[in-house]
Design an enzyme around this catalytic site. Sequence first.
Site, PDB file in Angstrom:
ATOM      1  N   GLU A   1      13.884 -28.423 -23.372  1.00  0.00           N
ATOM      2  CA  GLU A   1      13.690 -26.672 -23.247  1.00  0.00           C
ATOM      3  C   GLU A   1      14.778 -26.518 -22.149  1.00  0.00           C
ATOM      4  O   GLU A   1      15.156 -25.324 -22.274  1.00  0.00           O
ATOM      5  CB  GLU A   1      12.376 -26.340 -23.199  1.00  0.00           C
ATOM      6  CG  GLU A   1      11.474 -26.580 -21.938  1.00  0.00           C
ATOM      7  CD  GLU A   1      10.100 -26.285 -21.897  1.00  0.00           C
ATOM      8  OE1 GLU A   1      10.062 -25.109 -22.248  1.00  0.00           O
ATOM      9  OE2 GLU A   1       9.553 -26.926 -21.508  1.00  0.00           O
TER      10      GLU A   1
ATOM     11  N   LYS B   1       9.985 -30.964 -22.048  1.00  0.00           N
ATOM     12  CA  LYS B   1      10.493 -30.423 -20.736  1.00  0.00           C
ATOM     13  C   LYS B   1      11.976 -30.841 -20.794  1.00  0.00           C
ATOM     14  O   LYS B   1      12.870 -29.796 -20.547  1.00  0.00           O
ATOM     15  CB  LYS B   1       9.925 -31.218 -19.695  1.00  0.00           C
ATOM     16  CG  LYS B   1       8.564 -30.831 -19.392  1.00  0.00           C
ATOM     17  CD  LYS B   1       8.535 -29.652 -18.939  1.00  0.00           C
ATOM     18  CE  LYS B   1       8.027 -28.600 -19.720  1.00  0.00           C
ATOM     19  NZ  LYS B   1       6.751 -28.142 -20.190  1.00  0.00           N
TER      20      LYS B   1
ATOM     21  N   TRP C   1      -3.362 -12.460  -7.501  1.00  0.00           N
ATOM     22  CA  TRP C   1      -3.513 -13.269  -8.759  1.00  0.00           C
ATOM     23  C   TRP C   1      -4.940 -13.604  -8.723  1.00  0.00           C
ATOM     24  O   TRP C   1      -5.695 -14.407  -7.990  1.00  0.00           O
ATOM     25  CB  TRP C   1      -2.681 -14.504  -8.513  1.00  0.00           C
ATOM     26  CG  TRP C   1      -2.739 -15.329  -9.572  1.00  0.00           C
ATOM     27  CD1 TRP C   1      -3.421 -16.452 -10.056  1.00  0.00           C
ATOM     28  CD2 TRP C   1      -1.931 -14.961 -10.735  1.00  0.00           C
ATOM     29  NE1 TRP C   1      -2.935 -16.926 -11.206  1.00  0.00           N
ATOM     30  CE2 TRP C   1      -2.056 -15.907 -11.896  1.00  0.00           C
ATOM     31  CE3 TRP C   1      -1.124 -13.911 -11.296  1.00  0.00           C
ATOM     32  CZ2 TRP C   1      -1.458 -15.985 -13.059  1.00  0.00           C
ATOM     33  CZ3 TRP C   1      -0.527 -13.916 -12.459  1.00  0.00           C
ATOM     34  CH2 TRP C   1      -0.713 -15.128 -13.639  1.00  0.00           C
TER      35      TRP C   1
ATOM     36  N   GLY D   1      -7.489 -17.270  -1.812  1.00  0.00           N
ATOM     37  CA  GLY D   1      -8.085 -18.606  -1.913  1.00  0.00           C
ATOM     38  C   GLY D   1      -9.202 -18.499  -2.711  1.00  0.00           C
ATOM     39  O   GLY D   1      -9.679 -17.446  -3.551  1.00  0.00           O
TER      40      GLY D   1
ATOM     41  N   HIS E   1       7.539 -47.738 -37.948  1.00  0.00           N
ATOM     42  CA  HIS E   1       7.503 -47.015 -39.200  1.00  0.00           C
ATOM     43  C   HIS E   1       8.815 -46.015 -39.657  1.00  0.00           C
ATOM     44  O   HIS E   1       8.686 -45.139 -40.138  1.00  0.00           O
ATOM     45  CB  HIS E   1       6.139 -46.132 -39.443  1.00  0.00           C
ATOM     46  CG  HIS E   1       5.097 -47.125 -39.184  1.00  0.00           C
ATOM     47  ND1 HIS E   1       4.693 -48.138 -40.254  1.00  0.00           N
ATOM     48  CD2 HIS E   1       4.274 -47.500 -38.393  1.00  0.00           C
ATOM     49  CE1 HIS E   1       3.700 -48.725 -39.995  1.00  0.00           C
ATOM     50  NE2 HIS E   1       3.249 -48.529 -38.563  1.00  0.00           N
TER      51      HIS E   1
ATOM     52  N   LYS F   1       8.701 -16.440 -21.263  1.00  0.00           N
ATOM     53  CA  LYS F   1       7.502 -17.278 -20.477  1.00  0.00           C
ATOM     54  C   LYS F   1       6.331 -17.134 -21.132  1.00  0.00           C
ATOM     55  O   LYS F   1       5.342 -17.790 -21.371  1.00  0.00           O
ATOM     56  CB  LYS F   1       7.478 -16.458 -19.195  1.00  0.00           C
ATOM     57  CG  LYS F   1       6.096 -16.992 -18.345  1.00  0.00           C
ATOM     58  CD  LYS F   1       6.569 -18.630 -18.160  1.00  0.00           C
ATOM     59  CE  LYS F   1       5.374 -19.339 -17.347  1.00  0.00           C
ATOM     60  NZ  LYS F   1       5.637 -20.856 -17.634  1.00  0.00           N
TER      61      LYS F   1
ATOM     62  N   ARG G   1       4.085 -14.243  -6.184  1.00  0.00           N
ATOM     63  CA  ARG G   1       2.862 -15.113  -5.800  1.00  0.00           C
ATOM     64  C   ARG G   1       1.638 -14.431  -6.664  1.00  0.00           C
ATOM     65  O   ARG G   1       0.420 -14.933  -6.609  1.00  0.00           O
ATOM     66  CB  ARG G   1       2.666 -15.057  -4.387  1.00  0.00           C
ATOM     67  CG  ARG G   1       3.574 -15.500  -3.783  1.00  0.00           C
ATOM     68  CD  ARG G   1       3.061 -15.771  -2.084  1.00  0.00           C
ATOM     69  NE  ARG G   1       1.931 -16.095  -1.568  1.00  0.00           N
ATOM     70  CZ  ARG G   1       1.744 -17.732  -1.586  1.00  0.00           C
ATOM     71  NH1 ARG G   1       2.889 -18.298  -1.463  1.00  0.00           N
ATOM     72  NH2 ARG G   1       0.754 -18.220  -1.186  1.00  0.00           N
TER      73      ARG G   1
ATOM     74  N   GLU H   1       5.297 -34.387 -24.126  1.00  0.00           N
ATOM     75  CA  GLU H   1       5.547 -33.312 -23.158  1.00  0.00           C
ATOM     76  C   GLU H   1       6.929 -33.621 -22.511  1.00  0.00           C
ATOM     77  O   GLU H   1       7.733 -32.701 -21.980  1.00  0.00           O
ATOM     78  CB  GLU H   1       4.344 -33.198 -22.299  1.00  0.00           C
ATOM     79  CG  GLU H   1       4.456 -32.273 -21.276  1.00  0.00           C
ATOM     80  CD  GLU H   1       4.642 -30.854 -21.327  1.00  0.00           C
ATOM     81  OE1 GLU H   1       4.617 -30.399 -22.942  1.00  0.00           O
ATOM     82  OE2 GLU H   1       5.027 -29.839 -20.610  1.00  0.00           O
TER      83      GLU H   1
END
Length: 614
Positions: free
Chosen positions: A491, A488, A75, A102, A507, A609, A27, A484
């Site tokens: 990958e 997704k 975090w 928060g 075209h 990552k 987390r 995108e």
Amino acid sequence: MCGIVGYVGFQDAQTAIVSGLKRMEYRGYDSAGIALVNERGIEVRKKAGKIANLVQELEDHPIAPSHQGIGHTRWATHGGPTDENAHPHLGATGRVGLVHNGIIENFASLAAGLAADGVVLRSQTDSEIVAHLLEREVLVGHSLVEAMRRTVVQLRGAFTLVAVDAQSPGEVVAARRSSPLVVGVGQSEMFLASDVASFIAYTREAIELGQDQIVRITPDTVEVTMFDGTSAVTRPYHIDWDLSAAQKDGYDWFMRKEIFEQPKAVADTLLGRIGADRQLVLDEMRIDTAHLRTIDAIIVVAAGTAYHAGLIAKYAIEHWTRIPVEVELASEFRYRDPIVTSTTLVVTISQSGETADTLMAVRHAREQHAKVVSICNTNGATIPRESDAVIYTHAGPEIAVASTKGFTTQLIACYLLGLYLAQIRGTKFGDEVQRLVEELGSLSGKMDEVLDDLDGVLGLAEQLRDAEDFLFLGRHVGYPVALEGALKLKEISYTHAEGFAAGELKHGPIALVEKGLPIFIVVPPKGRDQLHDKVVSNIQEVRARGGRTIVLAERGDADAAAFADVFWPLPIVPTLFQPVLAILPLQVFACQIATLNGHDVDQPRNLAKSVTVE
Ligand code: F6R
């Protein structure tokens, strides 16, 4: 997103709390700390970096045994990841210790009030302020529960708070608003935690706390009341997950969990951005507004998914500010000798804040005397540190390699930047900016609507699990969504998928269309009539050649639905905001195809990552 723990009971509190923190390290992992109540009062140990650093600190400077305490794995949001900013925080006299998850939106005015009273803050966090406010209430004689009640009414924003009072042995008190908190009910011991993973090794009996509730735990009791002091309804339940499922909140993959976290991540990213006068505020935007008024070009630089967010940003920022915007792949940027001057604003987007290509672009831009704003999810990472200003997204740590909540929160940050520039340069009236900000505020609920209705997406993944090729088409902001969606899928499912601008089909790419080829098409809202009708024509073109059309369009779009083999309706939003909704089913579809085909969704082959090499 941080991990938060409270413990009171027969065990050694340090052991219970540190083991809980380790299980919640996913987390947040930029710093960790612990505060224990013992005969000396409250003792705190806290360290920047992973929990291993805290464990070392506890070995080097042990704490006397205790049966009551709190812990935190952080975090960072307010204030970088340093020892001082790590939690727990103490009040001025050191009587009260507090951990917080928060964002306190009115932190600046509360800090000013404390400063006027002569309180000297030891950190740059919004959380320390709450420790001071809470301690004041305790010092005038209120119980910790009553003090908490008097404190929370002063706070705006989202928070879980867990606190101990050196003079209240045998109790821990917590409060929750728009941020998670569960109670673990043991035998002669009680736990508080952001999620059940923290205490699952000790008990599987839990109580979920509701919105605006305060809880007091002792080794044998749990008392829950509402913020206003009235009694609260609680929901006890039995946890039947194992540890790994618990860390993923019962989801099979971190990616799926992160997909479903997006409504909250988007709401969190918007928190604290509106001032008392309804003006948009970007506190972190430490570039002089006079300079921002002189900007004559913007270059957005990013990689992968973040680059796709940048492509969408171009449509929004140009439209609202009339400043020309280029979007550049970070790996290409400095090698083409870009035209960058002191009146260019370079905007970098990076979830990790460590991508080497993007970092090199920041350095190159600054060498050319451009100002650099970075949009980043990782407080204190290298890219924001080396930039002139930073807009943090508040998605919490993204564990899955495939970026999902990173992307949607990057979009929100880009919209905020565009609207902020429009506000200070006067290219949009104040009420227009406010209306758009309100629309942004409604996105989270609309994302929930999309994520609540996924049976069609899951069913289609089952049908198409063996398909070898996919096309994704879109126009205007739907084009980056198509890119995108294709990224997704490729990958994590290792399936060939291509995204194209729908207008480019004729075209060349239309030659790929053959009978049964699945083609996803993102249709803009009907308000953009010309554009809408052109995409509907594109659907007809591919369908006429045997393509199987999977159409994402706004609810009630009968024109688009007429040519859809499969129709996925989206809630109605302004065109520029549609990507935030349209990407959701595509993320879920990719996750489901990869799951059905037995791939490791969270750690796809060949990928990392954070890409820290050029
Ligand atoms: C794709 C993905 C990557 C990243 C890219 C940039 O799902 O995650 O394409 O978006 O490597 O990473 P950041 O945003 O950390 O700079």
